[in-house]
Design an enzyme around this catalytic site. Structure first.
Site, PDB file in Angstrom:
ATOM      1  N   SER A 128      -7.981   2.905 -16.700  1.00 20.19           N
ATOM      2  CA  SER A 128      -8.282   4.314 -17.011  1.00 20.19           C
ATOM      3  C   SER A 128      -9.786   4.535 -16.965  1.00 20.19           C
ATOM      4  O   SER A 128     -10.555   3.610 -17.257  1.00 20.19           O
ATOM      5  CB  SER A 128      -7.781   4.653 -18.414  1.00 20.19           C
ATOM      6  N   TYR A 141      -7.179   1.972 -27.382  1.00 22.78           N
ATOM      7  CA  TYR A 141      -6.794   2.336 -26.015  1.00 22.78           C
ATOM      8  C   TYR A 141      -7.957   2.130 -25.052  1.00 22.78           C
ATOM      9  O   TYR A 141      -7.816   1.452 -24.031  1.00 22.78           O
ATOM     10  CB  TYR A 141      -6.300   3.795 -25.952  1.00 22.78           C
TER      11      TYR A 141
HETATM   12  N1  LIG Z   1      -1.508  10.102 -17.554  1.00 22.31           N
HETATM   13  C1  LIG Z   1      -2.812   9.949 -17.740  1.00 22.31           C
HETATM   14  O1  LIG Z   1      -3.562  10.923 -18.002  1.00 22.31           O
HETATM   15  C2  LIG Z   1      -3.423   8.578 -17.603  1.00 22.31           C
HETATM   16  C3  LIG Z   1      -4.824   8.495 -17.546  1.00 22.31           C
HETATM   17  C4  LIG Z   1      -5.422   7.253 -17.419  1.00 22.31           C
HETATM   18  C5  LIG Z   1      -4.633   6.112 -17.343  1.00 22.31           C
HETATM   19  N2  LIG Z   1      -3.282   6.217 -17.414  1.00 22.31           N
HETATM   20  C6  LIG Z   1      -2.500   4.966 -17.340  1.00 22.31           C
HETATM   21  O2  LIG Z   1      -1.516   5.084 -16.329  1.00 22.31           O
HETATM   22  C7  LIG Z   1      -0.426   4.196 -16.613  1.00 22.31           C
HETATM   23  C8  LIG Z   1       0.884   4.924 -16.396  1.00 22.31           C
HETATM   24  O3  LIG Z   1       0.928   5.998 -17.293  1.00 22.31           O
HETATM   25  P1  LIG Z   1       1.673   7.367 -16.992  1.00 22.31           P
HETATM   26  O4  LIG Z   1       0.725   8.424 -17.358  1.00 22.31           O
HETATM   27  O5  LIG Z   1       2.314   7.358 -15.668  1.00 22.31           O
HETATM   28  O6  LIG Z   1       2.780   7.281 -18.169  1.00 22.31           O
HETATM   29  P2  LIG Z   1       4.263   7.837 -18.330  1.00 22.31           P
HETATM   30  O7  LIG Z   1       4.522   9.027 -17.476  1.00 22.31           O
HETATM   31  O8  LIG Z   1       4.452   7.966 -19.811  1.00 22.31           O
HETATM   32  O9  LIG Z   1       5.182   6.626 -17.789  1.00 22.31           O
HETATM   33  C9  LIG Z   1       5.221   5.416 -18.481  1.00 22.31           C
HETATM   34  C10 LIG Z   1       6.175   4.456 -17.788  1.00 22.31           C
HETATM   35  O10 LIG Z   1       6.061   3.181 -18.431  1.00 22.31           O
HETATM   36  C11 LIG Z   1       7.336   2.772 -18.974  1.00 22.31           C
HETATM   37  N3  LIG Z   1       7.061   2.061 -20.228  1.00 22.31           N
HETATM   38  C12 LIG Z   1       6.488   2.570 -21.352  1.00 22.31           C
HETATM   39  N4  LIG Z   1       6.440   1.630 -22.314  1.00 22.31           N
HETATM   40  C13 LIG Z   1       6.971   0.496 -21.776  1.00 22.31           C
HETATM   41  C14 LIG Z   1       7.221  -0.804 -22.291  1.00 22.31           C
HETATM   42  N5  LIG Z   1       6.924  -1.128 -23.557  1.00 22.31           N
HETATM   43  N6  LIG Z   1       7.784  -1.724 -21.464  1.00 22.31           N
HETATM   44  C15 LIG Z   1       8.119  -1.391 -20.189  1.00 22.31           C
HETATM   45  N7  LIG Z   1       7.910  -0.171 -19.652  1.00 22.31           N
HETATM   46  C16 LIG Z   1       7.354   0.762 -20.445  1.00 22.31           C
HETATM   47  C17 LIG Z   1       8.109   4.087 -19.132  1.00 22.31           C
HETATM   48  O11 LIG Z   1       9.516   3.942 -19.078  1.00 22.31           O
HETATM   49  P3  LIG Z   1      10.411   3.562 -20.413  1.00 22.31           P
HETATM   50  O12 LIG Z   1      10.017   4.549 -21.480  1.00 22.31           O
HETATM   51  O13 LIG Z   1      11.827   3.646 -19.988  1.00 22.31           O
HETATM   52  O14 LIG Z   1      10.018   2.162 -20.771  1.00 22.31           O
HETATM   53  C18 LIG Z   1       7.633   4.857 -17.898  1.00 22.31           C
HETATM   54  O15 LIG Z   1       8.340   4.402 -16.757  1.00 22.31           O
HETATM   55  C19 LIG Z   1      -0.678   3.683 -18.032  1.00 22.31           C
HETATM   56  O16 LIG Z   1      -1.190   2.375 -17.989  1.00 22.31           O
HETATM   57  C20 LIG Z   1      -1.706   4.647 -18.604  1.00 22.31           C
HETATM   58  O17 LIG Z   1      -2.522   4.047 -19.591  1.00 22.31           O
HETATM   59  C21 LIG Z   1      -2.649   7.426 -17.534  1.00 22.31           C
END
Ligand SMILES: NC(=O)c1ccc[n+]([C@@H]2O[C@H](COP(=O)([O-])OP(=O)(O)OC[C@H]3O[C@@H](n4cnc5c(N)ncnc54)[C@H](OP(=O)(O)O)[C@@H]3O)[C@@H](O)[C@H]2O)c1
Length: 250
Positions: A128, A141
């Site tokens: 991130s 985080y």
């Molecule tokens: N969105 C943002 O603004 C943003 C910004 C910077 C970085 N990121 C990073 O991007 C990455 C993806 O995030 P996203 O925004 O796409 O999130 P998201 O839409 O909430 O998706 C999260 C995914 O991870 C799975 N997951 C969550 N907890 C888990 C666990 N304990 N074990 C296995 N799978 C798990 C979820 O499915 P289940 O619930 O079924 O497990 C889902 O498939 C993360 O590392 C996040 O820190 C996001």
């Protein structure tokens, strides 16, 4: 066919990686906790592993699959937290580290050996932009993402000559389920700060192909990160304080 394993494959950035890799003809191994959703969404022929990567058993299951050999590992699953450090329990903070750091370390370790033996492979670790400066909300985080970015850059430095690449994919605010899951209200965030998952994924592949070890999507975030990297620490802290009060007032 090359094989890719994607964690957090059912939503947001992970789901966009699934679409992009399916279009590139990869055989897919998809990981998330909700097995029904995984099976519902998985493209035909994909292997699914329902596992909680924050648990020892869930992580071990996915490590075993990584150790069988992959061409591409996408460590994408991660969580955020709304609470200030003092209000969350130590167990909640530790849970975040287990998913954002421990699982990334363990899956990478398991996948790396067969990649090095073969002399090819790539690992994309979703980090991130939050990892480039002190956290404006939780402390764990941003620290977890600073670890992911430094870890990825180190691996790329050390193993690129042996055929294995590693990229830290560093998104800014991206429309996904992430903020709703962490109960973070983002309704007032200026529209120009939002990215799409597809933008983040397209930039990640471009940067992998260009030989970069850090991928930042969006001109706005490239500028913010470039500024934080050249600012002296005192100005960086001041910028973080301004960002903190801006987000609090929203
Ligand atoms: N969105 C943002 O603004 C943003 C910004 C910077 C970085 N990121 C990073 O991007 C990455 C993806 O995030 P996203 O925004 O796409 O999130 P998201 O839409 O909430 O998706 C999260 C995914 O991870 C799975 N997951 C969550 N907890 C888990 C666990 N304990 N074990 C296995 N799978 C798990 C979820 O499915 P289940 O619930 O079924 O497990 C889902 O498939 C993360 O590392 C996040 O820190 C996001």
């Amino acid at each position: 066919m090359p094989t890719a394993l994607i964690t957090g494959a059912t939503a947001g950035i992970g789901a966009a990686f699934v679409d992009a890799l399916a279009a590139r003809g990869y055989d897919l191994v998809l990981v998330a906790r909700d097995g029904d959703r995984l099976r519902r969404q998985a493209p035909a022929g994909a292997e699914v592993l329902a596992a909680d990567l924050a648990s020892d058993a869930g992580c071990a299951l996915v490590e075993a699959r990584c150790a069988q050999g992959l061409d591409l590992l996408v460590n994408n699953a991660g969580m955020g937290m709304r609470s200030a450090f003092e209000h969350a329990t130590a167990e909640q903070e530790e849970q975040l580290l287990r998913l954002n750091v421990r699982a990334v370390l363990r899956l990478t370790h398991a996948a790396l050996a067969p990649m090095l033996a073969r002399g090819s492979g790539a690992i994309l670790n979703v980090s991130s932009v939050a990892g480039f400066s002190p956290g404006v909300r939780g402390a764990t985080y941003s620290a977890s993402k600073a670890w992911v970015t430094n870890f990825s850059e180190s691996l790329d430095l050390q193993y690129r000559d042996r055929g294995v690449r590693c990229v830290a994919v560093c998104p800014g605010f991206t429309h996904t389920e992430f903020h709703a899951r962490a109960d973070i209200d983002m309704s007032k965030l200026p529209a120009k700060l939002w990215l799409t998952s597809e933008q983040v994924v397209a930039e990640a592949f471009k940067d992998l192909d260009r030989g970069r070890s850090v991928s930042i999507a969006g001109l706005q975030y490239k500028a913010i990160v470039a500024a934080t990297r050249v600012l002296p620490p005192s100005l960086r802290r001041r910028a973080s304080r301004i960002a903190r009060s801006t987000l609090k007032s929203h």
